[in-house]
Motif scaffolding. Structure first.
Motif, PDB file in Angstrom:
ATOM      1  N   LYS A  81       2.494  -4.458  -2.932  1.00 15.23           N
ATOM      2  CA  LYS A  81       1.194  -5.080  -3.246  1.00 15.23           C
ATOM      3  C   LYS A  81       0.085  -4.036  -3.364  1.00 15.23           C
ATOM      4  O   LYS A  81      -0.836  -4.197  -4.151  1.00 15.23           O
ATOM      5  CB  LYS A  81       0.857  -6.197  -2.261  1.00 15.23           C
ATOM      6  N   HIS A  82       0.208  -2.946  -2.623  1.00 13.19           N
ATOM      7  CA  HIS A  82      -0.830  -1.921  -2.745  1.00 13.19           C
ATOM      8  C   HIS A  82      -0.766  -1.225  -4.107  1.00 13.19           C
ATOM      9  O   HIS A  82      -1.797  -0.870  -4.679  1.00 13.19           O
ATOM     10  CB  HIS A  82      -0.708  -0.907  -1.606  1.00 13.19           C
ATOM     11  N   ALA A 113       6.881 -10.270  -8.689  1.00 14.41           N
ATOM     12  CA  ALA A 113       6.821  -9.949  -7.253  1.00 14.41           C
ATOM     13  C   ALA A 113       6.692 -11.206  -6.401  1.00 14.41           C
ATOM     14  O   ALA A 113       7.021 -11.203  -5.216  1.00 14.41           O
ATOM     15  CB  ALA A 113       5.649  -9.003  -6.985  1.00 14.41           C
ATOM     16  N   LYS A 114       6.209 -12.299  -6.994  1.00 14.63           N
ATOM     17  CA  LYS A 114       6.087 -13.553  -6.236  1.00 14.63           C
ATOM     18  C   LYS A 114       7.425 -14.264  -6.111  1.00 14.63           C
ATOM     19  O   LYS A 114       7.640 -15.010  -5.155  1.00 14.63           O
ATOM     20  CB  LYS A 114       5.097 -14.500  -6.935  1.00 14.63           C
ATOM     21  N   LEU A 117      -0.890 -12.606  -4.535  1.00 13.55           N
ATOM     22  CA  LEU A 117       0.409 -12.261  -3.934  1.00 13.55           C
ATOM     23  C   LEU A 117       0.490 -12.860  -2.529  1.00 13.55           C
ATOM     24  O   LEU A 117      -0.533 -13.092  -1.887  1.00 13.55           O
ATOM     25  CB  LEU A 117       0.567 -10.735  -3.882  1.00 13.55           C
ATOM     26  N   PRO A 118       1.718 -13.085  -2.044  1.00 15.00           N
ATOM     27  CA  PRO A 118       1.851 -13.698  -0.716  1.00 15.00           C
ATOM     28  C   PRO A 118       1.293 -12.790   0.377  1.00 15.00           C
ATOM     29  O   PRO A 118       1.322 -11.563   0.243  1.00 15.00           O
ATOM     30  CB  PRO A 118       3.372 -13.879  -0.565  1.00 15.00           C
ATOM     31  N   ARG A 119       0.789 -13.402   1.436  1.00 10.25           N
ATOM     32  CA  ARG A 119       0.258 -12.634   2.557  1.00 10.25           C
ATOM     33  C   ARG A 119       1.379 -11.866   3.232  1.00 10.25           C
ATOM     34  O   ARG A 119       2.510 -12.330   3.301  1.00 10.25           O
ATOM     35  CB  ARG A 119      -0.378 -13.571   3.583  1.00 10.25           C
ATOM     36  N   GLU A 120       1.012 -10.687   3.716  1.00  8.44           N
ATOM     37  CA  GLU A 120       2.005  -9.948   4.479  1.00  8.44           C
ATOM     38  C   GLU A 120       2.205 -10.661   5.812  1.00  8.44           C
ATOM     39  O   GLU A 120       1.319 -11.367   6.286  1.00  8.44           O
ATOM     40  CB  GLU A 120       1.544  -8.518   4.700  1.00  8.44           C
ATOM     41  N   ARG A 171      -6.884  -2.961  -0.506  1.00  5.70           N
ATOM     42  CA  ARG A 171      -5.737  -3.268  -1.378  1.00  5.70           C
ATOM     43  C   ARG A 171      -5.076  -4.582  -0.973  1.00  5.70           C
ATOM     44  O   ARG A 171      -4.624  -5.345  -1.828  1.00  5.70           O
ATOM     45  CB  ARG A 171      -4.717  -2.126  -1.357  1.00  5.70           C
ATOM     46  N   ASN A 172      -5.033  -4.842   0.333  1.00  6.14           N
ATOM     47  CA  ASN A 172      -4.514  -6.154   0.754  1.00  6.14           C
ATOM     48  C   ASN A 172      -5.357  -7.284   0.171  1.00  6.14           C
ATOM     49  O   ASN A 172      -4.827  -8.281  -0.334  1.00  6.14           O
ATOM     50  CB  ASN A 172      -4.537  -6.275   2.288  1.00  6.14           C
ATOM     51  N   GLN A 184       3.534  -4.522   1.612  1.00  4.88           N
ATOM     52  CA  GLN A 184       2.402  -3.663   1.223  1.00  4.88           C
ATOM     53  C   GLN A 184       2.833  -2.560   0.266  1.00  4.88           C
ATOM     54  O   GLN A 184       2.056  -2.147  -0.585  1.00  4.88           O
ATOM     55  CB  GLN A 184       1.776  -3.035   2.459  1.00  4.88           C
ATOM     56  N   LEU A 241       0.247  -2.653  -6.862  1.00  2.00           N
ATOM     57  CA  LEU A 241      -0.289  -3.619  -7.830  1.00  2.00           C
ATOM     58  C   LEU A 241      -1.815  -3.713  -7.715  1.00  2.00           C
ATOM     59  O   LEU A 241      -2.515  -3.849  -8.716  1.00  2.00           O
ATOM     60  CB  LEU A 241       0.368  -4.991  -7.628  1.00  2.00           C
ATOM     61  N   ALA A 242      -2.315  -3.613  -6.474  1.00  2.00           N
ATOM     62  CA  ALA A 242      -3.768  -3.630  -6.289  1.00  2.00           C
ATOM     63  C   ALA A 242      -4.400  -2.427  -6.976  1.00  2.00           C
ATOM     64  O   ALA A 242      -5.462  -2.551  -7.607  1.00  2.00           O
ATOM     65  CB  ALA A 242      -4.106  -3.635  -4.796  1.00  2.00           C
ATOM     66  N   SER A 243      -3.756  -1.276  -6.884  1.00  2.00           N
ATOM     67  CA  SER A 243      -4.309  -0.085  -7.548  1.00  2.00           C
ATOM     68  C   SER A 243      -4.358  -0.280  -9.060  1.00  2.00           C
ATOM     69  O   SER A 243      -5.304   0.161  -9.718  1.00  2.00           O
ATOM     70  CB  SER A 243      -3.464   1.150  -7.216  1.00  2.00           C
ATOM     71  N   LEU A 254       0.430  -6.239 -15.829  1.00  2.00           N
ATOM     72  CA  LEU A 254       0.111  -6.533 -14.429  1.00  2.00           C
ATOM     73  C   LEU A 254       0.493  -7.978 -14.108  1.00  2.00           C
ATOM     74  O   LEU A 254       1.084  -8.262 -13.063  1.00  2.00           O
ATOM     75  CB  LEU A 254      -1.388  -6.284 -14.172  1.00  2.00           C
ATOM     76  N   VAL A 280       3.140  -9.082 -11.282  1.00  2.98           N
ATOM     77  CA  VAL A 280       2.703  -9.920 -10.156  1.00  2.98           C
ATOM     78  C   VAL A 280       3.559 -11.179 -10.078  1.00  2.98           C
ATOM     79  O   VAL A 280       4.017 -11.572  -8.996  1.00  2.98           O
ATOM     80  CB  VAL A 280       1.201 -10.272 -10.311  1.00  2.98           C
ATOM     81  N   GLN A 306      11.991 -12.435   2.039  1.00  2.94           N
ATOM     82  CA  GLN A 306      10.650 -12.818   1.572  1.00  2.94           C
ATOM     83  C   GLN A 306      10.377 -12.277   0.175  1.00  2.94           C
ATOM     84  O   GLN A 306      11.055 -11.367  -0.287  1.00  2.94           O
ATOM     85  CB  GLN A 306       9.581 -12.367   2.554  1.00  2.94           C
ATOM     86  N   PRO A 307       9.366 -12.855  -0.491  1.00  3.08           N
ATOM     87  CA  PRO A 307       9.025 -12.326  -1.821  1.00  3.08           C
ATOM     88  C   PRO A 307       8.637 -10.858  -1.693  1.00  3.08           C
ATOM     89  O   PRO A 307       7.912 -10.498  -0.762  1.00  3.08           O
ATOM     90  CB  PRO A 307       7.817 -13.159  -2.256  1.00  3.08           C
ATOM     91  N   ALA A 342      -4.746  -3.206 -10.501  1.00  2.00           N
ATOM     92  CA  ALA A 342      -5.840  -4.155 -10.744  1.00  2.00           C
ATOM     93  C   ALA A 342      -7.181  -3.430 -10.761  1.00  2.00           C
ATOM     94  O   ALA A 342      -8.050  -3.714 -11.586  1.00  2.00           O
ATOM     95  CB  ALA A 342      -5.835  -5.251  -9.671  1.00  2.00           C
ATOM     96  N   THR A 345     -12.900  -5.257  -6.225  1.00  2.00           N
ATOM     97  CA  THR A 345     -12.337  -3.923  -6.414  1.00  2.00           C
ATOM     98  C   THR A 345     -13.378  -2.812  -6.244  1.00  2.00           C
ATOM     99  O   THR A 345     -13.036  -1.633  -6.295  1.00  2.00           O
ATOM    100  CB  THR A 345     -11.720  -3.791  -7.826  1.00  2.00           C
ATOM    101  N   GLY A 365       6.581  -9.229  -3.202  1.00  2.29           N
ATOM    102  CA  GLY A 365       5.133  -9.060  -3.308  1.00  2.29           C
ATOM    103  C   GLY A 365       4.405  -9.178  -1.988  1.00  2.29           C
ATOM    104  O   GLY A 365       3.217  -8.872  -1.900  1.00  2.29           O
ATOM    105  N   ALA A 366       5.088  -9.629  -0.930  1.00  2.00           N
ATOM    106  CA  ALA A 366       4.450  -9.678   0.388  1.00  2.00           C
ATOM    107  C   ALA A 366       4.416  -8.297   1.037  1.00  2.00           C
ATOM    108  O   ALA A 366       3.624  -8.060   1.942  1.00  2.00           O
ATOM    109  CB  ALA A 366       5.183 -10.665   1.299  1.00  2.00           C
ATOM    110  N   ILE A 414      -7.356  -7.252  -2.452  1.00  2.00           N
ATOM    111  CA  ILE A 414      -7.224  -7.340  -3.912  1.00  2.00           C
ATOM    112  C   ILE A 414      -5.910  -8.037  -4.272  1.00  2.00           C
ATOM    113  O   ILE A 414      -5.865  -8.924  -5.131  1.00  2.00           O
ATOM    114  CB  ILE A 414      -7.280  -5.934  -4.546  1.00  2.00           C
ATOM    115  N   ALA A 415      -4.843  -7.639  -3.582  1.00  2.00           N
ATOM    116  CA  ALA A 415      -3.523  -8.189  -3.911  1.00  2.00           C
ATOM    117  C   ALA A 415      -3.430  -9.661  -3.531  1.00  2.00           C
ATOM    118  O   ALA A 415      -2.894 -10.481  -4.293  1.00  2.00           O
ATOM    119  CB  ALA A 415      -2.429  -7.386  -3.210  1.00  2.00           C
ATOM    120  N   LEU A 420      -4.930 -11.111  -6.839  1.00  2.00           N
ATOM    121  CA  LEU A 420      -3.702 -11.283  -7.636  1.00  2.00           C
ATOM    122  C   LEU A 420      -2.866 -12.462  -7.156  1.00  2.00           C
ATOM    123  O   LEU A 420      -1.903 -12.847  -7.826  1.00  2.00           O
ATOM    124  CB  LEU A 420      -2.861  -9.992  -7.584  1.00  2.00           C
TER     125      LEU A 420
END
Lengths: 392, 310
Positions: free
Chosen positions: B200-201, B183-184, A384-387, A374-375, B197, B203-205, B176, B180, B191-192, B207, A316, B194-195, A377-378, A382
């Motif tokens: 996920k962006h 979102a999965k 999370l699944p890949r985009e 952010r990708n 952006q 949630l990344a913020s 969080l 998360v 699709q989930p 984190a 991060t 959480g895939a 980190i996520a 975290l």
């Protein structure tokens, strides 16, 4: 938690501070406080050599290669005192912090002997050839080609955003050496001398008027077969290993520079009267908090003994400091008010705070944009699944 | 210079985390909400773990540990959304009583026989004290208005703010995690979610905010334990950063849950409401920002190139 430094470390701090401040008050006073990366390049190469002559050029390296085997705390202290003394950024920071550690980690004995002494001595300035016009955030899609021919690598293609290529001696280049390969496979990591007919460097003017980075063109450019770090097809592994060094101790010196910038904004706010405005005061308080968070985050990250492990803090860190500094630039402009519009002279030269505003637009882009961060980190942090991605 | 915790500190925090995860899950929050908010068995369990006496000196029957350990455990209390007045009694009142040499109640507190949430002029209503009942947004918070004005001692305020900050980072972590995990498994457009952006962006913020707030809390705990002159400002850094992280994460977690996030049925609202309550407790963000700007601009906090800023 032991948050202070030991008495021994404080002595080391004093030694660093005395030497650096002495240099900035003496022989090298003409470069003190320079905030761009390109100004007085020749003098700054001399400064690299001066650092080397006094064994300060790469203190974290092993002593057999010109370093001091400095501990983490000592490296932190040196980086802090370096920034505190107003010494300008290292023109060979890519050589010292990226190329050198990469060669130490992945190079052969012969390569170490060939490259490390020159880097340590400030004689060999390195730049980095990763990005291409079609390979920015999607770094693995590089197309610059390398092929072996009569015992030499022959390279054709183009790199871009090669910082300081115009004053560098060597460049490391990620090339596609396997015909038809895609993505991270089939890449090879090469070290090339810039001064040759097959390489042309053209500056790119930035929004602040400076030209720190370049386009670098390769037309049948050559290097010896053994200028490859790692094996054929291992370029991605080496490049990723190299990027891990970017999270190192230099971040703490960077924070001392940030501290100086924030202090300068506070001083300006007092001078202009902006410091009486509650909205400005609140933003200064938030900037102060942000700086503290980075400080503690980095100290925690660096205290982690296992540096190979990417923990939450390391993942991060980039987005935190980049976003903070971009906001700091905006705060500087609001503190200066209309005066922020004024260049320093007729040559589109900028006072420090205006340059901070302009330069910090790049912070959230280079080295992985905020969106890429952010990708990461996520997905890595975290889980999370890949985009969805294309198959390029 | 070392920002790591000792093995003992980590083991202690982990044991509290495991204990609360095993005995104080969301089903307990729902049961308490339906059945009167407090269960003496929970307090008994906390007492048996020694947590009520964590900061009570050994000669008074406690463990004699410090504010860093307390902050680590307060974060675990936040993670579990613990509503019992453990933090207010054991981590805020106890060190304040010890500082004031007011030792009479310490033995009873360590033994779990006495709960002692304290008011402050900035914080006149507290949970689980004596006084006229108030209704909190947090359904598990037994809020009362104290009959008499509280202390104006800044040390008490700093303790309350620090321990609120510690709970807030634990609350943020928990929210969080819930967002998360949701979102999965929640699927839309094949699709989930959480895939995407767009989620996920966000949630990344969160984190990033949580990761960076934590060391500020530990730093503040260390500063308040050491009693240095800038300790109060460190506490304010921590309170603002932890509030920012928790409020952002609460907002984002609800958004990630979509319409389900707005229901009473999804457990998330317990954590979100505790965050809301603690965000305003012991000095809200505007108050702490003001304390920081006075220190930084007013010159009471040493800044400038002649100082390091650990």
């Amino acid at each position: 938690m032991k948050l202070g430094f030991s008495a021994e470390e404080e002595l080391f701090r004093q030694e660093c501070a005395e030497w650096l401040q002495g240099q900035m008050a003496g022989e090298f006073r003409d470069i003190k406080g320079i905030s761009t990366l390109t100004a007085k390049a020749e003098r700054r190469k001399e400064w690299e050599q001066q650092l080397a002559a006094h064994k300060w050029s790469c203190i974290g390296w092993p002593s057999e290669w010109g370093g001091r085997d400095a501990t983490l705390a000592q490296q932190v202290i040196f980086a802090e005192e370096y920034a505190r003394a107003g010494v300008p950024g290292r023109v060979n920071h890519i050589g010292i912090e990226l190329a050198g550690p990469t060669i130490l980690a992945f190079g052969t004995e012969e390569q170490k002997q060939r490259f490390l002494p020159g880097i340590a001595a400030g004689q060999t300035i390195f730049c980095q050839g990763f990005s291409e016009p079609g390979a920015g955030s999607d770094l693995a899609s590089v197309r610059t080609k390398g092929r072996l021919e009569n015992g030499e690598w022959v390279v054709n293609g183009q790199k871009i955003w090669t910082s300081l290529a115009h004053i560098s001696d060597w460049i490391f280049v990620v090339t596609r050496t396997e015909e038809g390969s895609k993505g991270p496979k089939g890449l090879t990591f090469l070290m090339m001398e810039l001064d040759q007919p097959g390489i042309e460097v053209r500056g790119i003017k930035q929004i602040n008027g400076d030209a720190e980075f370049n386009e670098t063109f390769f037309t049948d450019a050559r290097c010896a077969a053994d200028s490859m770090i790692g094996g054929v097809g291992e370029g991605w592994k080496i490049a990723m290993g190299l990027l891990a060094f970017e999270r190192g101790v230099s971040t703490l010196g960077q924070q001392m520079a940030f501290r100086n910038e924030l202090d300068e904004i506070i001083a300006a706010a007092k001078e202009t009267g902006a410091a009486r405005n509650p909205l400005i005061r609140q933003r200064i308080a938030k900037a102060e908090i942000g700086l503290r968070l980075m400080r503690y985050g980095a100290l925690r990250m660096l205290s982690n003994t296992d540096h190979s492990k990417i923990d939450g803090a390391a993942l991060t860190y980039k987005i935190q400091w980049a976003t903070w500094r971009r906001s700091l630039g905006e705060l500087a402009m609001d503190v200066l008010g209309q005066a922020g519009e004024l260049a320093e002279g007729a040559d589109y030269e900028w006072p420090v705070l205006s340059n901070l505003f302009l330069y910090s637009r790049a912070d959230t882009i280079y080295g992985g944009t905020n969106q890429i961060q952010r990708n990461l980190i996520a997905e890595r942090g975290l889980g999370l699944p890949r985009e969805p991605r294309g198959d390029a | 210079m070392d920002f790591r915790f000792t093995d003992d500190q980590l083991t202690l925090a982990e044991s509290v985390r495991d204990y609360l995860a095993g005995t104080h899950g969301p089903e307990v929050l729902r049961r308490l909400d339906a059945e009167g908010n407090r269960d003496p068995a929970i307090w008994q369990g906390l007492t048996e773990m020694g947590l009520t006496g964590l900061l009570v000196p050994e000669e008074h029957g406690g463990l004699g540990l410090g504010l860093v350990e307390a902050a680590l455990i307060a974060a675990e209390c936040g993670r579990a959304c613990l509503a019992e007045p453990l933090v207010d009694t054991a981590f805020v009142a106890v060190p304040w009583l010890v500082r004031n040499g007011d030792l009479a109640d310490l033995g009873a507190i360590a033994a779990g026989e006495r709960q002692m949430p304290l008011p402050h002029v900035l914080n006149p209503w507290v949970a689980d004290g004596e006084g006229s009942a108030l209704e909190s947004v947090d359904p598990l918070r037994n809020l009362v208005m104290f009959p008499a004005a509280g202390s104006a001692d800044p040390y008490l305020l700093d303790l309350g703010a620090l321990m609120s900050a510690a709970q807030l980072v634990g609350l943020a972590d928990a929210m969080l995690h819930q967002a998360v995990e949701y979102a999965k498994i929640r699927t839309q457009f094949g699709q989930p979610v959480g895939a995407f952006q767009a989620l996920k962006h966000q949630l990344a913020s969160c984190a990033v905010a949580v990761e960076f707030a934590k060391p500020a809390v530990w730093r503040a705990a260390e500063a308040l334990q050491d009693g240095g002159e800038s300790a109060s400002v460190h506490v304010s850094h921590a309170k603002v950063a932890a509030s920012d992280a928790a409020v952002l994460t609460a907002e984002t977690a609800i958004q990630v849950h979509g319409a389900m996030g707005y229901t009473y049925e999804v457990d998330l609202h317990f954590w979100m409401k505790r965050s809301w309550a603690l965000n305003g407790a012991w000095g809200d963000r505007a108050w702490h920002l003001k304390r920081i700007d006075q220190a930084v601009i007013g010159g009471t906090m040493p800044i400038g190139p002649e100082h390091t800023f650990a």
